[in-house]
Write an enzyme that holds these catalytic residues in place. Structure first.
Site, mmCIF file in Angstrom:
data_model
loop_
_atom_site.group_PDB
_atom_site.id
_atom_site.type_symbol
_atom_site.label_atom_id
_atom_site.label_comp_id
_atom_site.label_asym_id
_atom_site.label_seq_id
_atom_site.Cartn_x
_atom_site.Cartn_y
_atom_site.Cartn_z
ATOM 1 N N GLY A 20 0.782 -1.341 -0.014
ATOM 2 C CA GLY A 20 -0.318 -0.142 -0.047
ATOM 3 C C GLY A 20 0.850 1.444 0.164
ATOM 4 O O GLY A 20 1.968 1.138 -0.949
ATOM 5 N N CYS A 21 0.166 2.373 0.561
ATOM 6 C CA CYS A 21 1.324 3.821 0.514
ATOM 7 C C CYS A 21 2.403 3.349 1.681
ATOM 8 O O CYS A 21 2.421 2.992 2.035
ATOM 9 C CB CYS A 21 0.171 4.861 1.268
ATOM 10 S SG CYS A 21 0.474 6.367 1.862
ATOM 11 N N PHE A 22 3.770 3.714 0.338
ATOM 12 C CA PHE A 22 4.588 3.616 0.965
ATOM 13 C C PHE A 22 4.549 4.144 2.679
ATOM 14 O O PHE A 22 5.936 3.935 3.076
ATOM 15 C CB PHE A 22 5.753 3.572 -0.172
ATOM 16 C CG PHE A 22 5.844 4.394 -0.298
ATOM 17 C CD1 PHE A 22 5.833 6.255 -0.461
ATOM 18 C CD2 PHE A 22 6.579 5.189 -1.503
ATOM 19 C CE1 PHE A 22 5.892 7.209 -1.375
ATOM 20 C CE2 PHE A 22 6.698 5.673 -3.314
ATOM 21 C CZ PHE A 22 5.797 7.125 -2.475
ATOM 22 N N CYS B 291 -2.277 6.975 5.959
ATOM 23 C CA CYS B 291 -3.527 6.374 4.806
ATOM 24 C C CYS B 291 -4.225 4.943 4.991
ATOM 25 O O CYS B 291 -4.710 3.458 4.734
ATOM 26 C CB CYS B 291 -2.489 4.943 3.438
ATOM 27 S SG CYS B 291 -1.656 6.412 2.948
#
Length: 168
Positions: A19-21, A164
């Site tokens: 997902g969002c890093f 996130c």
């Protein structure tokens, strides 16, 4: 794109997309034995992609975190356990509110030993979920470091915050 820390630091490497890093990076930075991280893009077809291009979901890249670790302090299997615990591996091309193939779940392996360990870890993970696991296990390709402002974003700009709804 160059990296001031991870490429120069000795140690073993592992690469994960969950997902969002931002949150994924923060999760790994908290692990004892992790020496450095860098966020970037891998698994796609466009050379030197930018964040804007990757977010358009046309380059094939995933937002990923490269982890440099000391195997005497933390094993690759331990890092896999962190990876599985910090996101929902059953979601296809999304994590939390983020949607697109750039947010897919993937273990990008660096060698045959990592691949065998990742596949064994995946097999142990399957019974823990009611839905099929969507996580890809693939050989790492070129890793393109994300823009400087993305590196350790949560530590620099939002200390203590999660990003996130994933990891962090």
């Amino acid at each position: 794109m160059t990296n001031d820390t991870a490429t120069e630091m000795p140690g073993s490497r592992a690469t994960f997309a969950a997902g969002c890093f931002w949150g994924v990076e923060e999760t790994f930075l908290r692990q004892p034995g992790v020496l450095a991280t860098r966020v970037g893009y891998t698994g796609g077809h466009a050379p030197q992609p930018t964040y804007h291009e990757v977010c358009q979901d046309t380059t094939g890249h995933a937002e990923a975190v490269e982890v440099v670790f000391d195997p005497a302090q933390v094993s690759y299997e331990d890092l896999l356990a962190v990876f599985w615990a910090c996101h929902d591996p059953t979601q296809v091309n999304r994590q939390g509110p983020d949607i697109g193939s750039q947010y897919r779940s993937a273990v990008f392996v660096h060698d045959a030993e990592q691949e065998a360990l990742a596949r064994a870890s995946l097999a142990r993970e399957v019974p823990r979920h009611r839905r099929p696991i969507a996580t890809q296990i693939v050989r790492v390709g070129p890793f393109w470091m994300a823009e400087a402002y993305h590196q350790q974003y949560l530590r620099r700009y939002r200390p203590g915050a999660a990003a996130c709804g994933v990891c962090g």
